[in-house]
Scaffold this active site. Structure first.
Site, PDB file in Angstrom:
ATOM      1  CE  LYS A 187      -3.408  -1.507   3.326  1.00 56.40           C
ATOM      2  NZ  LYS A 187      -4.478  -1.042   4.210  1.00 56.40           N
ATOM      3  N   GLY A 204       0.248   0.999  10.095  1.00 56.91           N
ATOM      4  CA  GLY A 204      -0.455   1.479   8.905  1.00 56.91           C
ATOM      5  C   GLY A 204      -1.938   1.741   9.144  1.00 56.91           C
ATOM      6  CB  ALA A 241       1.914   3.862  16.350  1.00 55.00           C
ATOM      7  CE1 TYR A 296     -10.420 -10.300   7.753  1.00 52.59           C
ATOM      8  CE2 TYR A 296     -10.017  -7.980   8.140  1.00 52.59           C
ATOM      9  CZ  TYR A 296      -9.792  -9.120   7.412  1.00 52.59           C
ATOM     10  OH  TYR A 296      -8.924  -9.091   6.360  1.00 52.59           O
ATOM     11  CG  ASN A 306      -7.459   1.000   0.195  1.00 51.45           C
ATOM     12  OD1 ASN A 306      -7.766   1.971  -0.491  1.00 51.45           O
ATOM     13  ND2 ASN A 306      -8.306   0.433   1.023  1.00 51.45           N
ATOM     14  CG  ASP A 320      -7.881   1.279   4.648  1.00 53.68           C
ATOM     15  OD1 ASP A 320      -8.665   0.406   4.232  1.00 53.68           O
ATOM     16  OD2 ASP A 320      -6.643   1.129   4.661  1.00 53.68           O
ATOM     17  CB  THR A 352       7.521   1.299  19.161  1.00 47.60           C
ATOM     18  OG1 THR A 352       7.612  -0.122  19.253  1.00 47.60           O
ATOM     19  CG2 THR A 352       8.851   1.867  18.733  1.00 47.60           C
TER      20      THR A 352
HETATM   21  N1  LIG Z   1     -10.664  -4.515   9.353  1.00 49.35           N
HETATM   22  C1  LIG Z   1      -9.885  -4.118   8.382  1.00 49.35           C
HETATM   23  O1  LIG Z   1     -10.349  -3.839   7.255  1.00 49.35           O
HETATM   24  C2  LIG Z   1      -8.423  -3.968   8.639  1.00 49.35           C
HETATM   25  C3  LIG Z   1      -7.634  -3.116   7.840  1.00 49.35           C
HETATM   26  C4  LIG Z   1      -6.271  -2.982   8.136  1.00 49.35           C
HETATM   27  C5  LIG Z   1      -5.717  -3.686   9.196  1.00 49.35           C
HETATM   28  N2  LIG Z   1      -6.497  -4.504   9.936  1.00 49.35           N
HETATM   29  C6  LIG Z   1      -5.934  -5.240  11.084  1.00 49.35           C
HETATM   30  O2  LIG Z   1      -5.343  -4.299  11.969  1.00 49.35           O
HETATM   31  C7  LIG Z   1      -4.212  -4.870  12.620  1.00 49.35           C
HETATM   32  C8  LIG Z   1      -3.000  -3.947  12.473  1.00 49.35           C
HETATM   33  O3  LIG Z   1      -2.658  -3.828  11.098  1.00 49.35           O
HETATM   34  P1  LIG Z   1      -1.551  -2.775  10.594  1.00 49.35           P
HETATM   35  O4  LIG Z   1      -1.534  -2.874   9.135  1.00 49.35           O
HETATM   36  O5  LIG Z   1      -1.753  -1.455  11.226  1.00 49.35           O
HETATM   37  O6  LIG Z   1      -0.215  -3.427  11.193  1.00 49.35           O
HETATM   38  P2  LIG Z   1       1.213  -2.747  11.392  1.00 49.35           P
HETATM   39  O7  LIG Z   1       1.426  -1.642  10.424  1.00 49.35           O
HETATM   40  O8  LIG Z   1       2.187  -3.865  11.444  1.00 49.35           O
HETATM   41  O9  LIG Z   1       1.130  -2.082  12.871  1.00 49.35           O
HETATM   42  C9  LIG Z   1       0.911  -2.887  13.989  1.00 49.35           C
HETATM   43  C10 LIG Z   1       0.955  -2.051  15.260  1.00 49.35           C
HETATM   44  O10 LIG Z   1       0.669  -2.921  16.350  1.00 49.35           O
HETATM   45  C11 LIG Z   1       1.729  -2.884  17.299  1.00 49.35           C
HETATM   46  N3  LIG Z   1       1.933  -4.202  17.889  1.00 49.35           N
HETATM   47  C12 LIG Z   1       2.230  -5.361  17.255  1.00 49.35           C
HETATM   48  N4  LIG Z   1       2.343  -6.356  18.140  1.00 49.35           N
HETATM   49  C13 LIG Z   1       2.142  -5.807  19.377  1.00 49.35           C
HETATM   50  C14 LIG Z   1       2.130  -6.323  20.693  1.00 49.35           C
HETATM   51  N5  LIG Z   1       2.364  -7.627  20.942  1.00 49.35           N
HETATM   52  N6  LIG Z   1       1.865  -5.465  21.695  1.00 49.35           N
HETATM   53  C15 LIG Z   1       1.636  -4.166  21.472  1.00 49.35           C
HETATM   54  N7  LIG Z   1       1.635  -3.610  20.243  1.00 49.35           N
HETATM   55  C16 LIG Z   1       1.876  -4.429  19.208  1.00 49.35           C
HETATM   56  C17 LIG Z   1       2.941  -2.454  16.510  1.00 49.35           C
HETATM   57  O11 LIG Z   1       3.866  -1.897  17.414  1.00 49.35           O
HETATM   58  P3  LIG Z   1       5.452  -1.819  17.117  1.00 49.35           P
HETATM   59  O12 LIG Z   1       5.634  -0.614  16.240  1.00 49.35           O
HETATM   60  O13 LIG Z   1       6.037  -1.678  18.468  1.00 49.35           O
HETATM   61  O14 LIG Z   1       5.823  -3.116  16.417  1.00 49.35           O
HETATM   62  C18 LIG Z   1       2.319  -1.423  15.557  1.00 49.35           C
HETATM   63  O15 LIG Z   1       2.137  -0.199  16.216  1.00 49.35           O
HETATM   64  C19 LIG Z   1      -4.017  -6.250  11.989  1.00 49.35           C
HETATM   65  O16 LIG Z   1      -4.608  -7.202  12.826  1.00 49.35           O
HETATM   66  C20 LIG Z   1      -4.795  -6.166  10.686  1.00 49.35           C
HETATM   67  O17 LIG Z   1      -5.292  -7.415  10.272  1.00 49.35           O
HETATM   68  C21 LIG Z   1      -7.839  -4.655   9.682  1.00 49.35           C
END
Ligand SMILES: NC(=O)c1ccc[n+]([C@@H]2O[C@H](COP(=O)([O-])OP(=O)(O)OC[C@H]3O[C@@H](n4cnc5c(N)ncnc54)[C@H](OP(=O)(O)O)[C@@H]3O)[C@@H](O)[C@H]2O)c1
Length: 289
Positions: free
Chosen positions: A65, A128, A126, A225, A86, A101, A152
């Protein structure tokens, strides 16, 4: 016959083909939607291939993305602010980039709009998706204070620095381990989990150490989800808080992409049960879902 698809890496478990093909069928549109595995290194080349094959549009998912932002020839202000594309529309030989989004998040929260105005809101994570959530909440829901809590903090600080809130709103960051976290959490009307903590297969996990912090006046949204009911949402349900599963955002962001491509409304009330059924089957381990 028009062709559409989703590209990402990995892509096998994407629900987008199911969602869009079901919508084409309901509306009787001559179109197909597939899933294509594209690695980041071959994104530019792949885009040319989809264009030359006459594709009408694409969804772009993890991890492509952010890179797509630089490759689209025209990008909406929203996609630029969020820092990710996206949805792509191929038209008149050009590649147009969108981010749907924010629309998906906004629609998912629509029924709570009135009671969210000028309230405190907490974003967990914090990455995407948190960028899109913060953009949407600041632009569409006028929070009093928006707090981005992350393990972080540097990443949360970078995220917060991307956005200039209106005069009525403030934004600040917090370490998830900060002793002030509990009081901050309790002061917020809306909580949005943007971390993958609690996602299948680690379904027992929760981004919230102490579920007793949740109270009945809160609205808790989980972007996850799989499962539909995360440990966080189950804890919120238990105390009578209102909950929103990530499936609603998935559906609504897809509906907006559908509208950009076809200039028709996705029949979301008919597509939601299709998605829910597939996710429930997946939860039961049905290999065909
Ligand atoms: N419903 C939807 O349409 C939709 C759309 C997008 C995403 N999502 C879901 O949203 C979630 C996040 O996606 P993303 O794309 O934002 O991921 P991402 O860019 O990898 O960001 C993940 C975030 O979660 C934090 N994190 C990861 N593991 C952690 C832990 N054990 N404890 C505390 N913080 C933690 C990370 O912190 P660090 O920086 O410290 O690693 C980062 O801030 C995923 O489950 C994804 O499937 C859903």
């Amino acid at each position: 016959m028009k062709s559409y698809g989703v590209i990402g890496h990995p892509i096998a478990h994407s629900l987008s083909p199911l969602m869009h093909n079901a919508a084409f069928k309901v509306l009787g549109l001559e179109a197909t939607y597939g899933a294509f595995d594209v690695e980041p290194a071959s994104l530019r080349r792949s885009l040319e291939v989809f264009k030359s094959k006459g594709f009408a549009g694409l969804n772009i998912t993890i991890p492509l993305k952010e890179d797509m932002l630089a490759l689209a020839e025209e990008v909406t202000e929203e996609a630029r602010a969020i820092g990710a594309v996206n949805t792509v529309l191929f038209r008149d030989g050009k590649v147009f980039g969108f981010n749907t989004d924010a629309f998906g998040i906004s629609k998912s929260l629509e029924e709570f709009r009135g009671e969210l105005a000028a309230r405190n809101m907490l974003v967990l994570g914090a990455g995407g998706s948190a960028r899109a959530v913060v953009y949407t909440l600041l632009n569409d829901f006028s929070p009093n204070e928006l707090i981005v809590a992350s393990r972080t903090v540097k990443r949360a600080d970078e995220l917060a620095s991307r956005f200039v809130p209106s005069e009525a709103s403030k934004i600040r960051t917090l370490d998830l381990q900060d002793p002030a976290f509990a009081d901050t959490f309790k002061s917020c009307t809306l909580i949005v989990n943007c971390t993958p903590v609690g996602m299948s297969p680690n379904v027992e996990a929760s981004p919230l150490g102490d579920p007793a912090l949740i109270h009945s006046k809160q609205i808790v949204m989980d972007l996850i989800y799989t499962p539909l009911k995360t440990t966080l949402l189950a804890a919120a349900d238990k105390v009578g808080a209102r909950t929103i599963s990530g499936v609603e955002m998935l559906l609504q962001q897809g509906a907006r992409s559908f509208e950009i491509w076809t200039e028709r409304q996705m029949p979301v009330d008919q597509i939601r049960p299709v998605l829910l059924r597939a996710l429930e089957d997946r939860g039961k381990g049905d290999p065909n879902s």
